[in-house]
Design an enzyme around this catalytic site. Structure first.
Site, PDB file in Angstrom:
ATOM      1  N   TYR A   1       0.837  -1.195   0.000  1.00 52.23           N
ATOM      2  CA  TYR A   1       0.000   0.000   0.000  1.00 52.23           C
ATOM      3  C   TYR A   1       0.883   1.261   0.000  1.00 52.23           C
ATOM      4  O   TYR A   1       0.674   2.188  -0.789  1.00 52.23           O
ATOM      5  CB  TYR A   1      -0.904  -0.032   1.231  1.00 52.23           C
ATOM      6  CG  TYR A   1      -1.760   1.185   1.432  1.00 52.23           C
ATOM      7  CD1 TYR A   1      -2.962   1.332   0.734  1.00 52.23           C
ATOM      8  CD2 TYR A   1      -1.391   2.195   2.324  1.00 52.23           C
ATOM      9  CE1 TYR A   1      -3.765   2.443   0.934  1.00 52.23           C
ATOM     10  CE2 TYR A   1      -2.182   3.299   2.532  1.00 52.23           C
ATOM     11  CZ  TYR A   1      -3.372   3.416   1.832  1.00 52.23           C
ATOM     12  OH  TYR A   1      -4.164   4.525   2.031  1.00 52.23           O
TER      13      TYR A   1
ATOM     14  N   THR B   1     -11.639   5.882   9.706  1.00 51.89           N
ATOM     15  CA  THR B   1     -12.522   5.583   8.575  1.00 51.89           C
ATOM     16  C   THR B   1     -12.819   4.084   8.550  1.00 51.89           C
ATOM     17  O   THR B   1     -12.060   3.294   9.118  1.00 51.89           O
ATOM     18  CB  THR B   1     -11.846   5.952   7.237  1.00 51.89           C
ATOM     19  OG1 THR B   1     -10.705   5.093   7.053  1.00 51.89           O
ATOM     20  CG2 THR B   1     -11.398   7.400   7.195  1.00 51.89           C
TER      21      THR B   1
END
Ligand SMILES: *[C@@H]1O[C@H](CO)[C@@H](O)[C@H](O)[C@H]1NC(C)=O
Length: 323
Positions: free
Chosen positions: A206, A239
């Protein structure tokens, strides 16, 4: 080895920096210097494509754009989740100009098809590359591409390149790419874009994709002078994506995490404010300020040759899937 001790060094320096700056208290300290008037703008007549707009930072950004009268194009994977988010955004903003487009950003063909049909039917002022994923096992898409690479790097690359002609037709066009400070732990590795060598590490994959996005932003800025490009770090925000992809980080850090609105603040600022457009194109932002793209003494700078290799590889993939 030298490269693994460098990686330990980068991770340690980054963690100290993160605890200081990327947390809620880091946001609050930075926000003392924000100019509130920067976000007091009408976006009426301007059109925004936002990927991953049904949750987290993407949804918070879509809401802020809708509140200011902009036309919002939500690019999402899942119809029912997208429709539910759209209804909420319309309800809160009283702005009916919110549209849903179903696209799986990990599917290069779908990304091309969306970009081509969108350019023919609509105008575009701002593209916000927000969609992303952190898949913790090495997983392949139906096209046989590693999933993090396909979504975060190739999807972003194809969508942006395919929408550049549409952006060039308007006043004050912008491209904002939601990267991550995690990219500071990575040096570009253009030789292994799909993480085929060594043990697979989803977090590192990532972060490598996020480094690639920062490099793409710099390259696009030099290639297309009439469009304003920026990449940014939202900080550590609470989130759904962070909860799902990094459960132990989320559990440990929960009390220190930023709200979604805090995480989205710089995305919104880059996308809508006149102040942001006055900054040079191609920079990396954190809390409304351009910041360094390398940690001190981290040896994370790639050569121009290695960057060219990344671009050539992405071009080749993009062509392969072009309808
Ligand atoms: C879309 O999201 C809904 C609600 O979370 C879920 O039930 C459904 O399976 C999802 N559809 C697809 C195609 O992933």
């Amino acid at each position: 080895t030298r490269s693994s001790s460098m990686s330990v060094y980068r991770n340690a320096v980054w963690l100290v920096k993160g605890l200081q700056e990327y947390t809620r208290s880091g946001y609050e300290a930075a926000a003392k210097h924000f100019a509130p008037a920067d976000l007091e703008v009408s976006l009426s007549g301007r059109s925004y494509v936002i990927t991953g707009a049904n949750s987290g930072l993407g949804k918070a950004t879509a809401q802020e754009v809708a509140n200011r009268g902009g036309t919002v194009h939500m690019v999402c994977r899942n119809q029912s989740r997208a429709d539910a988010a759209k209804e909420e955004i319309v309800e809160r903003s009283k702005n009916q100009n919110v549209h849903v487009h179903i696209v799986d950003m990990s599917n290069a063909r779908q990304v091309w098809e969306f970009a081509q049909s969108f350019s023919q039917s609509s105008c575009l002022h701002v593209l916000i590359n927000n969609a992303g994923c952190m898949v913790n096992e090495r997983e392949l898409t139906e096209d046989g591409l590693e999933k993090n690479f396909a979504t975060n790097t190739l999807g972003t690359y194809i969508l942006t390149t395919a929408l550049i002609p549409a952006l060039k037709k308007v006043e004050d066009p912008r491209v904002v790419t939601v990267s991550s400070g995690g990219m500071l732990t990575q040096k570009l590795n253009a030789d292994d874009l799909q993480f085929e060598k060594g043990a697979f590490d989803g977090t590192a994959a990532y972060a490598q994709n996020k480094r690639q996005q920062v490099i793409l932003t710099e390259r696009w800025a030099t290639q297309h002078k009439d469009i304003h490009f920026s990449s940014m770090h939202p900080g550590w925000a609470d989130t759904p994506a962070v909860q799902t992809s990094m459960p132990s980080f989320h559990a440990k850090m929960q009390a220190k995490l930023r709200t979604e609105a805090m995480g989205a603040d710089t995305v919104v600022w880059l996308a809508v404010s006149a102040a942001a457009a006055k900054q040079p194109s191609g920079l990396f932002f954190q809390d409304r300020k351009a910041v360094a793209t390398h940690l001190p003494l981290a040896s994370s700078r790639a050569s121009a040759q290695e960057e060219e290799k990344l671009l050539a590889a992405l071009d080749e993939f993009a062509l392969k899937f072009k309808p």
